[in-house]
Design a protein around this motif. Structure first.
Motif, PDB file in Angstrom:
ATOM      1  N   LEU A  69       0.679  -1.190  -0.034  1.00 46.39           N
ATOM      2  CA  LEU A  69      -0.152   0.138  -0.011  1.00 46.39           C
ATOM      3  C   LEU A  69       0.867   1.322  -0.106  1.00 46.39           C
ATOM      4  O   LEU A  69       0.820   2.229  -0.886  1.00 46.39           O
ATOM      5  CB  LEU A  69      -1.034   0.074   1.335  1.00 46.39           C
ATOM      6  CG  LEU A  69      -1.657   1.211   1.408  1.00 46.39           C
ATOM      7  CD1 LEU A  69      -2.823   1.629   0.359  1.00 46.39           C
ATOM      8  CD2 LEU A  69      -2.297   1.376   3.058  1.00 46.39           C
ATOM      9  N   TYR A  70       1.867   1.230   0.867  1.00 46.70           N
ATOM     10  CA  TYR A  70       2.630   2.445   1.038  1.00 46.70           C
ATOM     11  C   TYR A  70       3.647   2.587   0.178  1.00 46.70           C
ATOM     12  O   TYR A  70       3.978   3.557  -0.233  1.00 46.70           O
ATOM     13  CB  TYR A  70       3.285   2.408   2.430  1.00 46.70           C
ATOM     14  CG  TYR A  70       2.349   2.857   3.727  1.00 46.70           C
ATOM     15  CD1 TYR A  70       1.733   4.255   3.564  1.00 46.70           C
ATOM     16  CD2 TYR A  70       1.779   1.855   4.359  1.00 46.70           C
ATOM     17  CE1 TYR A  70       0.982   4.269   4.714  1.00 46.70           C
ATOM     18  CE2 TYR A  70       1.050   2.238   5.253  1.00 46.70           C
ATOM     19  CZ  TYR A  70       0.490   3.216   5.516  1.00 46.70           C
ATOM     20  OH  TYR A  70      -0.541   3.555   6.467  1.00 46.70           O
ATOM     21  N   ALA A  71       4.310   1.533  -0.790  1.00 55.32           N
ATOM     22  CA  ALA A  71       4.939   1.596  -1.803  1.00 55.32           C
ATOM     23  C   ALA A  71       4.188   2.069  -2.906  1.00 55.32           C
ATOM     24  O   ALA A  71       4.849   2.967  -3.769  1.00 55.32           O
ATOM     25  CB  ALA A  71       5.645   0.442  -2.235  1.00 55.32           C
ATOM     26  N   CYS A  72       3.103   1.840  -3.217  1.00 56.45           N
ATOM     27  CA  CYS A  72       2.007   2.524  -4.111  1.00 56.45           C
ATOM     28  C   CYS A  72       1.874   3.729  -4.010  1.00 56.45           C
ATOM     29  O   CYS A  72       2.216   4.753  -5.003  1.00 56.45           O
ATOM     30  CB  CYS A  72       0.721   1.851  -4.186  1.00 56.45           C
ATOM     31  SG  CYS A  72       0.869   0.121  -5.133  1.00 56.45           S
ATOM     32  N   ALA A  73       1.674   4.378  -2.670  1.00 56.49           N
ATOM     33  CA  ALA A  73       1.631   5.717  -2.264  1.00 56.49           C
ATOM     34  C   ALA A  73       2.891   6.481  -2.837  1.00 56.49           C
ATOM     35  O   ALA A  73       2.700   7.558  -3.339  1.00 56.49           O
ATOM     36  CB  ALA A  73       1.268   5.901  -0.693  1.00 56.49           C
ATOM     37  N   ARG A  74       4.318   5.770  -2.678  1.00 53.72           N
ATOM     38  CA  ARG A  74       5.314   6.505  -2.932  1.00 53.72           C
ATOM     39  C   ARG A  74       5.479   7.055  -4.570  1.00 53.72           C
ATOM     40  O   ARG A  74       6.145   7.825  -4.772  1.00 53.72           O
ATOM     41  CB  ARG A  74       6.565   5.653  -2.432  1.00 53.72           C
ATOM     42  CG  ARG A  74       7.752   6.311  -1.639  1.00 53.72           C
ATOM     43  CD  ARG A  74       8.520   5.172  -1.146  1.00 53.72           C
ATOM     44  NE  ARG A  74       9.666   6.071  -0.463  1.00 53.72           N
ATOM     45  CZ  ARG A  74      10.227   5.728   0.531  1.00 53.72           C
ATOM     46  NH1 ARG A  74       9.682   4.880   1.417  1.00 53.72           N
ATOM     47  NH2 ARG A  74      11.408   6.415   0.806  1.00 53.72           N
ATOM     48  N   LEU A  75       4.776   5.948  -5.098  1.00 54.96           N
ATOM     49  CA  LEU A  75       5.129   6.040  -6.639  1.00 54.96           C
ATOM     50  C   LEU A  75       3.775   6.759  -7.233  1.00 54.96           C
ATOM     51  O   LEU A  75       3.804   6.970  -8.475  1.00 54.96           O
ATOM     52  CB  LEU A  75       5.123   4.611  -7.272  1.00 54.96           C
ATOM     53  CG  LEU A  75       6.327   3.921  -6.862  1.00 54.96           C
ATOM     54  CD1 LEU A  75       6.398   2.341  -7.517  1.00 54.96           C
ATOM     55  CD2 LEU A  75       7.596   4.503  -7.267  1.00 54.96           C
ATOM     56  N   GLY A  76       2.870   6.995  -6.503  1.00 58.07           N
ATOM     57  CA  GLY A  76       1.695   7.586  -7.139  1.00 58.07           C
ATOM     58  C   GLY A  76       1.071   6.688  -7.773  1.00 58.07           C
ATOM     59  O   GLY A  76      -0.010   6.756  -8.635  1.00 58.07           O
ATOM     60  N   ALA A  77       1.061   5.180  -7.622  1.00 62.86           N
ATOM     61  CA  ALA A  77       0.237   4.161  -8.160  1.00 62.86           C
ATOM     62  C   ALA A  77      -0.877   3.752  -7.342  1.00 62.86           C
ATOM     63  O   ALA A  77      -1.181   4.600  -6.278  1.00 62.86           O
ATOM     64  CB  ALA A  77       1.183   2.827  -8.235  1.00 62.86           C
ATOM     65  N   MET A  78      -1.743   3.098  -7.805  1.00 62.32           N
ATOM     66  CA  MET A  78      -3.137   2.710  -7.110  1.00 62.32           C
ATOM     67  C   MET A  78      -2.970   1.005  -6.713  1.00 62.32           C
ATOM     68  O   MET A  78      -2.597   0.443  -7.484  1.00 62.32           O
ATOM     69  CB  MET A  78      -4.308   2.844  -7.912  1.00 62.32           C
ATOM     70  CG  MET A  78      -4.496   4.504  -8.098  1.00 62.32           C
ATOM     71  SD  MET A  78      -5.773   4.713  -9.016  1.00 62.32           S
ATOM     72  CE  MET A  78      -5.064   5.106 -10.779  1.00 62.32           C
TER      73      MET A  78
END
Length: 511
Positions: A69-78
Motif C-alpha cells: 500500500l505505502y509503496a504504491c503511495a510513494r510512486l503515485g500508483a493505485m
C-alpha cells in the motif's frame, strides 16, 4: 508530501518502535520504512509501475500487504485489494476492469492464474510465497534493490486505492480513494479512539475491506502506534491475543463479536488492556454491545462505507454513549445531514437519506462516470441509507443500503445474485432478499419463477450461482413460486417479498 511520509517521520522519531507484529515476528518503524522503499524500487525498476498504474493484491493479511500500500503511495500508483472470498469469475472481472499492471498474490489463490493469463496476458504476476509460472517471487524481486523509489509530483492528491464494492446494477464498482482521504480518515480515527503512539491495535478483519484497513490499522501506523496483525479472523486467536498481546483497541463486526462472545473462553478471558472496541458495517444488535459493556469494555460505533474510506459518523471514546442504537455524531472532518428525495435537508427526527461531504470521500467510481454522477451531488455523497438525527445532531441508521444484504460483515447486493440466477436458462424471473439469521445477521434467500416446463431443482441452481459468485452470496434457500409481487409498472417489490418470507417462516413453511 505523500501518505508514506508519515511512516518515514515515525521511523525518524522512533526507529526501533514496533510497527507491525505478525506471527511472532516484529517489524520496527525503521524496518517498515526501509521495506516500503525497497518495494517501491522493485515496482518501479523491475516491473515498470508508473504513476496511475494499478497494482492488485490477492492475499490474507500480512505485513507486506501494508508495505505494498505505502509503496504504491510513494510512486503515485493505485492498490487494488481483492476480496479472497469472491469467486474466480468475480476476481477476474475486477482485475480486467481495473486493468491491473501487476498482480501480487498468495499460492492459496493461484487457481486464478490460468484464467488470468488468458484475460490479462500482459500483466506481471508476483507470488508472495511461491514462484508463479512466468512470474517472480516477492522476496527475489525486492532483493534486486536497485534504482529510484519515487516519481516527481506524487502527493496527497494522487489516487491510492480502488476498492470494489458490489452495486445495484449487478456489477462491482471501483471506489477511488485519494491519499488525502486516508489522511483525513486517520485524523478522525485518532479523534474517535483517542489514538496515540502508545496504543496497540489488534487487526483481525481483512485488509481488503476499508474497515479492516482504515478504521484503526492505517491510522495507527500514521500515529506511530503498534499494530498486531492476524492473517484472518479466528475467535480462538482473537481471545488469545487479548491476553497475550494486550491490545488497547480492535475492530469487530457483529458476526465476529458473536463468535468471540459465544466462545467457551469468553467468561474468563482477561480484557483489561482494552480501552474500547469499535463496531459497525451493519445495524449492531444492542445485546451484542452489552456483552462487552458488561465486561467493562466500551463499545464505539462507526458509520460509513467504502466510499467514505470508511469513517464518517461515530461515537467517541470518553463521550456520551448512552443513546442506545445511535451511531454518533458527524466526524471531526466530515459533514452529514438527512435529505429527502429532492435533496432538501430534513428537520431533526424526520427519517430520510443520509448524505455526507468531506475530504474523506471517494473521488470517483473507476471508469464509471454515470455511477459517479448519481452518487455525488455538489460534493455530497448520497449514501442510499435511511436514517434520522435528533436535535443534538446524533444519528441513527434505520436501514442500510436499499436492497443490500449484510451477512457476517460482507455486503451482498441482490442484483448481483439475481443477474447470475437469470443467466440460467431455466429461470424466468427471481428476487433475492435478506433473511434474518442469528449467526450471520442476514443470509440471502431467492424466490424463483421457473421457465415453463423446466424441472431445475434448488441444489442445481445453488451450484450454478456458486460457479460464478462467492460462497457467502449463494442463496441459503431457493423457493420456487408462480409469481412475484410487483408495482403497477411491473417492477418486483423486494420489501413485499421480505414480508411474504417472514410470514412463511412464522407459519413454519420456511427453513
Amino acid at each position: 508530501m505523500d501518505i508514506c511520509t508519515l511512516i518515514e517521520r515515525n521511523a525518524a522519531f522512533a526507529p526501533n518502535k514496533p510497527a507491525i507484529r505478525f506471527e511472532g515476528e516484529t517489524l520496527s518503524y525503521a524496518n517498515l520504512n526501509a521495506r516500503i522503499a525497497q518495494a517501491a524500487r522493485a515496482l518501479k525498476t523491475e516491473l515498470g509501475v508508473n504513476r496511475g498504474d494499478r497494482v492488485a493484491i490477492l492475499s490474507l493479511n500480512r505485513p507486506d500487504y501494508l508495505v505494498l500500500l505505502y509503496a504504491c503511495a510513494r510512486l503515485g500508483a493505485m492498490l487494488v485489494p481483492l476480496n479472497w472470498r469472491l469467486a474466480v469469475a468475480e476476481q477476474l472481472f475486477i482485475l480486467s476492469d481495473a486493468a491491473a499492471k501487476v498482480l501480487v498474490l498468495e499460492n492459496a489463490f493461484a487457481a486464478l492464474l490460468p484464467d488470468f493469463a488468458q484475460k490479462l496476458p500482459g500483466t506481471a504476476v508476483v507470488g508472495f510465497d511461491f514462484a508463479p509460472p512466468r512470474g517472480s517471487t516477492w522476496n527475489s524481486l525486492l532483493d534486486q534493490d536497485r534504482g529510484d523509489d519515487r516519481y516527481p509530483h506524487t502527493d496527497l492528491s494522487c489516487p491510492l486505492l480502488i476498492v470494489y464494492t458490489s452495486g445495484t446494477t449487478g456489477r462491482p464498482k471501483g471506489a477511488v480513494l485519494r491519499q488525502e482521504a486516508l489522511l483525513w480518515n486517520g485524523i478522525m480515527s485518532q479523534h474517535m479512539h483517542g489514538l496515540t503512539s502508545d496504543d496497540h491495535v489488534l487487526t483481525v478483519l481483512p485488509l481488503f475491506h476499508v474497515g479492516g484497513l482504515n478504521i484503526q490499522t492505517t491510522p495507527a501506523l500514521h500515529q506511530g502506534a503498534t499494530v498486531t496483525l492476524h492473517s484472518r479472523f479466528s475467535p480462538d486467536a482473537t481471545l488469545a491475543a487479548f491476553e497475550r498481546d494486550r491490545p488497547t483497541l480492535t475492530v469487530l463486526v457483529p458476526a465476529t463479536i458473536q463468535a468471540v462472545t459465544d466462545h467457551p473462553a469468553w467468561p474468563t478471558v482477561d480484557l483489561c488492556s482494552l480501552k474500547a472496541i469499535t463496531t459497525g458495517s451493519t445495524i449492531v444488535p444492542q445485546h451484542l454491545i452489552e456483552r462487552f459493556v458488561a465486561r467493562g469494555v466500551p463499545v464505539l460505533q462507526v458509520y460509513g462505507s467504502t466510499e467514505t474510506c470508511p469513517i464518517a459518523i461515530y461515537t467517541r471514546l470518553g463521550d456520551d454513549l448512552s443513546r442506545e442504537g445511535s451511531t454518533g455524531l458527524p466526524g471531526l472532518c466530515c459533514e452529514a445531514t438527512i435529505i429527502n428525495d429532492a435533496g432538501n435537508e430534513l428537520p431533526p427526527g424526520t427519517p430520510g437519506e443520509i448524505a455526507l461531504r468531506g475530504p474523506n470521500l471517494f473521488y470517483e467510481y473507476w471508469g464509471n462516470e454515470q455511477a459517479t454522477r448519481e452518487a455525488l451531488h455538489e460534493g455530497w455523497y448520497r449514501s442510499g441509507d435511511i436514517g434520522r438525527r435528533d436535535s443534538d445532531g446524533y444519528f441513527w441508521v434505520h436501514d442500510r443500503k436499499r436492497n443490500l444484504i449484510i451477512s457476517g460483515g460482507e455486503n451482498i447486493y441482490p442484483a448481483e445474485v439475481e443477474r447470475v440466477l437469470m443467466e440460467h436458462p431455466d429461470v424466468t424471473e427471481c428476487a433475492v432478499i435478506g433473511r434474518p439469521d442469528l449467526r450471520w445477521d442476514e443470509v440471502p434467500v431467492a424466490y424463483v419463477i421457473r421457465r415453463s416446463g423446466a424441472q431445475i431443482e434448488a441444489e442445481s441452481l445453488k451450484a450454478h450461482v456458486q460457479s460464478q459468485l462467492a460462497r457467502f452470496k449463494v442463496p441459503r434457500e431457493i423457493i420456487f413460486v408462480e409469481e412475484l409481487p410487483r408495482t403497477a409498472l411491473g417492477k418486483v417489490q423486494h420489501f413485499l417479498v421480505k414480508q411474504l418470507d417472514a410470514r412463511s417462516r412464522e407459519r413454519g413453511d420456511g427453513n
